[in-house]
Design a protein around this motif. Structure first.
Motif, short mmCIF file in Angstrom:
data_model
loop_
_atom_site.label_atom_id
_atom_site.label_comp_id
_atom_site.label_asym_id
_atom_site.label_seq_id
_atom_site.Cartn_x
_atom_site.Cartn_y
_atom_site.Cartn_z
N UNK A 340 0.91 -1.15 0.02
CA UNK A 340 0.06 0.05 -0.13
C UNK A 340 0.83 1.22 0.08
N UNK A 341 0.63 2.17 -0.84
CA UNK A 341 1.61 3.43 -0.93
C UNK A 341 1.38 3.97 0.41
N UNK A 342 2.60 4.57 0.71
CA UNK A 342 2.55 5.15 2.28
C UNK A 342 1.64 6.37 2.03
N UNK A 343 1.17 6.77 3.20
CA UNK A 343 0.15 7.74 3.15
C UNK A 343 0.10 8.28 4.32
N UNK A 344 -0.45 9.50 4.48
CA UNK A 344 -0.33 10.23 5.83
C UNK A 344 -1.47 11.32 5.78
N UNK A 358 -7.26 7.47 12.43
CA UNK A 358 -5.65 6.62 11.95
C UNK A 358 -6.04 5.37 12.38
N UNK A 359 -4.90 4.82 12.24
CA UNK A 359 -4.71 3.04 12.37
C UNK A 359 -5.77 2.42 11.73
N UNK A 371 0.40 -2.68 11.36
CA UNK A 371 0.85 -1.49 12.34
C UNK A 371 1.79 -0.32 11.78
N UNK A 372 2.93 -0.88 11.11
CA UNK A 372 3.69 -0.02 10.45
C UNK A 372 3.13 1.20 9.78
N UNK A 373 1.86 0.77 9.20
CA UNK A 373 1.21 1.82 8.38
C UNK A 373 0.56 2.84 9.48
N UNK A 378 0.44 8.52 12.03
CA UNK A 378 0.64 9.28 13.12
C UNK A 378 1.92 10.09 12.87
N UNK A 379 2.85 9.61 12.26
CA UNK A 379 4.18 10.45 12.39
C UNK A 379 4.11 11.62 11.38
#
Length: 418
Positions: A340-344, A358-359, A371-373, A378-379
């Motif tokens: 999954x492409x990193x997202x924030x 989140x989560x 969990x890493x996602x 949250x970062x």
């Protein structure tokens, strides 16, 4: 006085959010409905994760813990849910204790003095969060922002194939949602019984695996496994191609149990109704097939609780109940590989500035959350709330692939990897 950023939920992702906020000089306030951190995880504490410890620890949380003398577990070891809580969540919650309130269920979120309809001046008003204790005492808290990390474990999907409870499902004492500990405290309810597991995901595979072990020492145990559709190349995962070895093994062992005849597979078997019988409960499919069992384990996924967010201006995808920007990245109709492409913050933003889910909650009804996602989410959100837009947009995540892709189900599709 500076208002805090309220975090709903004291699971690993909620605690990680607090660690990142503190790193940014912001003040977190974590509201947890349960009596301790990791309440949802404790419900499946007997289950072994397929992610080793190296994928279970957030960077900012690690820094906070190591400064106190904490030593990280072996990065290659696979923790159980109970170990995740005992060795990581609880020590982290202890360090965050000044920012934690337990037994505070959030029952409402809004803008202070503004209902959902009013617009003028809305974005300048702080958030107001209403909490309720188990004794019924209510409290109001104001916040500059809200991060909802409450998860979805408390909102299991029903058995019914249409997304609604099957006829006779509500109130049935035969159904257990989640992953009961059939080799431990729940053994008496399943030993020597006819048990139906419903679902095709990793939770169902865990339940089936435990029931097969139970059957070996309790020969009278019969295991049935119902899936909405017939198995295809994606059903049991990527096997040896999976970057998470234990995840690949879980699927391979589940498939082997079916092949050996340890489990009776019912597929396709979309459930329509349950009916009590003198000798058990008859479960009927949409097509009219039926099986009579003593117990049902529903591993049918989860959905987000949106009721307490009724006064928040949410932007939701019409079927996944996640944000429209995140939906195409995780839609199981389109996307099945683990990358999954990193997202924030950008993908998680709602029309209500300062509110983020989140989560697992951020995924809505979509599965395959890691969990890493959540840690990456949250970062990014903490950076956005601190005004560091460059850090919020930066990518700092690499997920292990599952080894399967939707193109294996329908080769004519390009899918996510084609």
């Amino acid at each position: 006085m500076e208002l805090p950023v309220v975090i709903i939920g004291a699971g690993p992702v909620g605690l990680a959010a607090a660690a990142h906020l503190l790193e940014r000089g912001l003040t977190p306030l974590i509201l947890e409905a349960g009596p301790s951190a990791g309440t949802h995880i404790r419900a499946w504490g007997h289950v072994r994760l397929f992610s080793p410890w190296r994928y279970c620890i957030d960077r900012a949380s690690r820094a906070l813990l190591e400064a106190s003398g904490w030593q990280a577990p072996d990065p290659k070891r696979l923790p159980t849910g109970a170990a995740l809580v005992e060795e990581y969540v609880e020590p982290l919650a202890g360090l965050l204790a000044p920012h934690l309130r337990f037994n505070r269920r959030v029952v409402g979120v809004s803008r202070d003095g503004f209902d959902k309809v009013r617009s003028a001046g809305r974005n300048e008003a702080p958030f107001v969060i209403v909490t309720r204790t188990p004794e019924g005492t209510e409290d109001r808290i104001t916040a500059r922002a809200v991060i909802d990390a409450s998860g979805t474990w408390s909102q299991p999907n029903p058995l019914g194939a249409s997304g609604l409870p099957a006829l006779g499902e509500d109130g049935s004492g035969r159904v257990r949602y989640g992953i009961p500990n059939v080799l431990g405290p729940d053994r008496a309810a399943y030993a020597g019984r006819r048990v139906l597991v419903v679902g095709a995901g990793h939770s169902a595979m865990n339940a089936v695996q435990d029931l097969v072990k139970l059957k070996q020492v309790e020969p009278g145990t019969e295991v049935f496994w119902a899936m909405r559709r017939a198995p295809d190349p994606l059903t049991f995962g990527g096997g040896a191609q999976d970057a998470l070895i234990a995840r690949g093994q879980l699927g391979a062992e589940a498939e082997a149990a079916v092949t050996r005849g340890d489990v009776t597979l019912l597929a396709p078997f979309p459930i329509e109704a349950l009916a009590e019988q003198p000798d058990g409960v008859r479960v009927t499919s949409v097509g009219g097939q039926s099986v009579t069992v003593d117990r049902i384990i529903a591993c049918t996924g989860f959905r987000p609780d949106l009721a307490f967010l009724r006064e928040v201006r949410l932007g939701l995808d019409s079927w996944l109940e996640t944000t429209p920007a995140l939906a195409p990245l995780i839609d199981p109709n389109l996307h099945s590989c683990g990358t999954v492409r990193p997202h924030g913050a950008a993908e998680l933003a709602h029309p209500e500035p300062g509110f983020y889910a989140v989560g697992m909650k951020s995924y809505g009804r979509a599965p395959t959350f890691l969990l890493l996602t959540g840690y990456e989410q949250v970062r990014s959100v903490a950076a956005a709330l601190a005004g560091d837009s460059a850090a919020a947009a930066r990518v700092e995540l690499d997920l292990p692939e599952t080894g399967v892709c939707i193109t294996q189900r329908t080769p004519a599709k390009t899918g996510c990897c084609g």
